[in-house]
Design a protein around this motif. Sequence first.
Motif, short mmCIF file in Angstrom:
data_model
loop_
_atom_site.label_atom_id
_atom_site.label_comp_id
_atom_site.label_asym_id
_atom_site.label_seq_id
_atom_site.Cartn_x
_atom_site.Cartn_y
_atom_site.Cartn_z
N VAL A 398 43.67 4.97 12.02
CA VAL A 398 43.85 4.38 13.49
C VAL A 398 43.10 5.16 14.53
O VAL A 398 43.52 6.64 14.17
CB VAL A 398 45.45 3.77 13.65
N ALA A 399 42.39 5.04 15.36
CA ALA A 399 41.93 5.83 16.30
C ALA A 399 42.98 6.84 17.12
O ALA A 399 43.81 6.08 17.76
CB ALA A 399 40.87 5.23 17.28
N ARG A 400 42.94 8.16 16.99
CA ARG A 400 43.86 8.85 17.65
C ARG A 400 43.19 10.07 18.49
O ARG A 400 43.11 10.31 19.31
CB ARG A 400 45.09 9.33 16.72
N ARG A 401 42.75 11.06 17.44
CA ARG A 401 42.46 12.41 18.08
C ARG A 401 41.12 12.30 18.60
O ARG A 401 40.15 11.82 17.84
CB ARG A 401 42.32 13.38 16.81
N GLY A 402 40.79 12.57 19.95
CA GLY A 402 39.68 12.50 20.53
C GLY A 402 39.42 11.22 21.28
O GLY A 402 38.45 11.10 22.12
N PHE A 403 40.18 10.26 21.30
CA PHE A 403 40.19 9.09 22.01
C PHE A 403 41.19 9.08 23.35
O PHE A 403 42.33 9.66 23.29
CB PHE A 403 40.63 7.96 21.16
N ALA A 404 40.63 8.43 24.40
CA ALA A 404 41.27 8.15 25.68
C ALA A 404 41.29 6.77 25.76
O ALA A 404 40.00 6.56 26.29
CB ALA A 404 40.89 9.04 26.72
N LEU A 448 40.18 -2.82 24.40
CA LEU A 448 40.81 -1.60 24.11
C LEU A 448 39.30 -0.73 24.48
O LEU A 448 38.39 -1.02 23.88
CB LEU A 448 41.11 -1.57 22.67
N THR A 449 39.54 0.00 25.70
CA THR A 449 38.35 0.64 26.04
C THR A 449 38.84 1.93 26.34
O THR A 449 39.90 2.33 26.96
CB THR A 449 37.78 -0.25 27.32
N GLY A 476 27.32 1.90 24.73
CA GLY A 476 26.64 0.87 25.20
C GLY A 476 25.90 0.02 24.14
O GLY A 476 25.14 -0.84 24.48
N THR A 477 25.83 0.26 23.01
CA THR A 477 25.50 -0.44 22.05
C THR A 477 26.52 -1.23 21.22
O THR A 477 27.42 -0.86 20.59
CB THR A 477 24.70 0.52 20.87
N THR A 478 26.42 -2.43 21.05
CA THR A 478 27.13 -3.66 20.28
C THR A 478 26.79 -3.61 19.11
O THR A 478 25.78 -3.72 18.23
CB THR A 478 27.25 -5.05 20.94
N HIS A 479 27.83 -3.18 18.13
CA HIS A 479 27.74 -3.04 16.59
C HIS A 479 28.32 -4.20 15.84
O HIS A 479 28.16 -4.28 14.69
CB HIS A 479 28.49 -1.65 16.11
N PHE A 480 29.20 -4.76 16.27
CA PHE A 480 29.93 -5.88 15.84
C PHE A 480 30.23 -7.04 17.05
O PHE A 480 30.89 -6.67 17.79
CB PHE A 480 31.10 -5.42 14.85
N ASP A 481 30.14 -8.20 16.70
CA ASP A 481 30.23 -9.24 17.43
C ASP A 481 30.44 -10.61 16.34
O ASP A 481 29.41 -11.28 16.29
CB ASP A 481 29.23 -9.70 18.37
N GLU A 514 31.45 6.19 25.55
CA GLU A 514 32.21 4.98 25.92
C GLU A 514 32.43 4.23 24.49
O GLU A 514 31.68 4.15 23.91
CB GLU A 514 31.59 4.18 26.80
N VAL A 515 33.82 3.57 24.20
CA VAL A 515 34.17 2.90 23.28
C VAL A 515 34.73 1.82 23.72
O VAL A 515 35.59 1.68 24.71
CB VAL A 515 34.83 3.77 22.21
#
Length: 813
Positions: A398-404, A448-449, A476-481, A514-515
Amino acid sequence: MAGTRARPTLADQAREAAVEAALAALGLDDKARLLSGRDAWTLPALPGIGLRSLVMSDGPVGVRGVRWSADDPSVTLPSPTALAATWDEGLARRAGVLLAQEARRKGVHVLLAPTVNLHRSPLGGRHFEAYSEDPYLTGRIGTGYVTGVQSGGVATTVKHFVANDAETERFTVNNVVGERALRELYLAPFEAIVDGARPWGVMTAYNSVNGTTMTEHQRLVDEVLRGEWGFDGFNVSDWTAARSTVAALEGGLDVAMPGPRTVYGAALARAVRDGEVPEAKVDAAVRNVLRVAARVGALSGAEPAVTELPEPVDGADLAREIARRSFVLLRNRGALPLRSGTVALIGAAARDARILGGGSATVFPEHVVSPLDGLTAALPDGTVRYAVGADPNTELSVARRGFALRAVCRDSEGRIIGSAPVPDGQIHWMGDDLPDGVTRDRLHTVELTGTLTPRESGRHVLGLRGVGAFTLTVDGTTHFDGVQRPAEDDPFAAHFGVPVPRARPELVAGEPVEVSLTHVVARSEGAPVKTVTFALAHQAPPRDADELIAEAVAVAREADTAVVVVATTERVESEGFDRADLRLPGRQDDLVRAVAAANPDTVVVVNAGSPVELPWREEVAAVLVTWFPGQEGGTALADVLTGAYEPGGRLPTTWGSLADAPVTEVTPTGGELVYAEGVFIGYRAWERQDRTPAYPFGHGLGYTDWTYESARVEGTTVRVRVRNTGGRAGREVVQVYLAPGAPDPARPARALAGFAVVEAGPGERAEAVVDLPRRAFEIWDETTASWSFVKGSYEVQVGRSIADRRVTAAVTV
């Protein structure tokens, strides 16, 4: 033992009168509704009888509350295996007092804990959440815990009743258990806790026992639990475990969770009207629920069972004390306590601490003290040098460190209807637990942004855990849809499943990107509870393992002492699956061997909730087990390493190699798991098969030495004199084992019959007093279906572990 019913007090009688009055005022529909969850965590309120909604919450190391989110923090204690390693019922009681305090703070009436299933096989993936392989130790620690929680006016639900000792096929497995093993091992902790703590609740398990699912097991629930033992609390199902309206009620199940869609409620009222089940059965279940409500103060007109609360507890202080009292020093060749000089601190888990196990036991602390934090604060500036060495996290987490991050909720037209901060990459909203202003009928998507600021340059991996339609965008790049489907038939796969990699962008350390992960919320009308559950996952670029080990060796070579922290991961120990082996993940074994070769004073800290193999143990100077040490683990570790406190723990379960372990099977065959070993699990099995583990049950060293001078028996009371022969004050766990006077192949060679904790200064003596329980002299007679008191002579064997017995005495009964 159990079955002795406490004499009702005047307050008990008054509560019972209030319960009967409330029951008499209810119609069938309200009664049936009360036995079905209103949502994921609560029961319905019935204002007409003055009944407030009963609120339940997962434990056992904290009180999460009704929100599964890191923005609602909880005090996080060490794992149950750690608590059991203290061998201290009084400390378990204090932990319970704190948890009751936390429950009241969060508006929780019922704590879904403790877990008192046994460590039957070392491969059990959820063993960190249970106490021990031994039923007596489990019962003692569980009794302390339950007594403490309920002294604070909060109900417990002792779980999972019964034989829920593994995770493989846990929803459907039929565990085939002989009656003697069932009574002497698996039921024994529940019986001890019912007798010693009078719990207000019990949770029945997913699994079947001998062909009957536990939510319908009338013999074990009504005849044994309620009839023989006198349990008078309520019986709640594990979440989604109830399968049949009539069979569950006839089997003694009071409450089917979660709601609102369960086998009770409207379906139960209909079954009564159709003559399938008598209304008197419904009344009995409602009475049990109302009794709990009265005890916790949720029923008007009934005085709560606790009117004077215990003194407030400092959560951080208690978490720190339990941690250091639980640490087990397996080996020490003079390296601990640390001498003055420089310390090389090595290991990914030293920096990014793993403080608890995964699954429903997860809570979110307000802060975490890592080993790096704790040791750096405790030692002079410049003393500690850090190196990663080897990272056991070889998969996405799960994304934690470095994420806001924050969650943005939109309706079907794309309009924002609400938002909320998200401290980590996980969304888990159950029922109506949604951000302010958001309603189920309007919610269409959750985004979740935010940003990721990488700690390392290179190719990162991002992915997701969850089921349904997702769009993942990075910089800015969509990797999965597309649509992600469940990999397994598990109703909790969206929360406990393995994250799937979906993006591999090249990122630069320190440069934010940006994620965005957007999820289309499914309309699951048939689901037992409405949830929004998904997670953004992340893995940093892997560095060359040999290069990392070489860096660690270089740091270790220049230090006076090397401390290597090794750990398991959420993919090794968690709810929902069992372990494939007992090895440490990644290259951690290679790391330890390389560091030990470079520095003879190498201390290994084992950050795992249950046994792991330690193939290098004879090559290092010291081995210290810290379990999952809770939020204050790093501070407690510094306390012990520096010698401010000695490690106080003793092993509550045997540690050895998988190849040598006598009982290992956790995978059913044809839907059945046969407990063919009978009463021989844990140390009983190791001794029966004459196998030598790496470290035996009860083992643990301190920073002083003890001499066992004598043991004498007065009736069935054992008095043991010990003397501290070392140079500093210490704490000793005096363990008493009972062995039949004549060898009996049907019985263990010896079994734990009592223990006591003593303390003494250098040169001082202490006396441990242990009362041998009647049950220590009994076996279950399958012919007569009753307990048989086995008269004769027994040897009382006293010592520091099952394998280190120092003095003996005789007792005849």
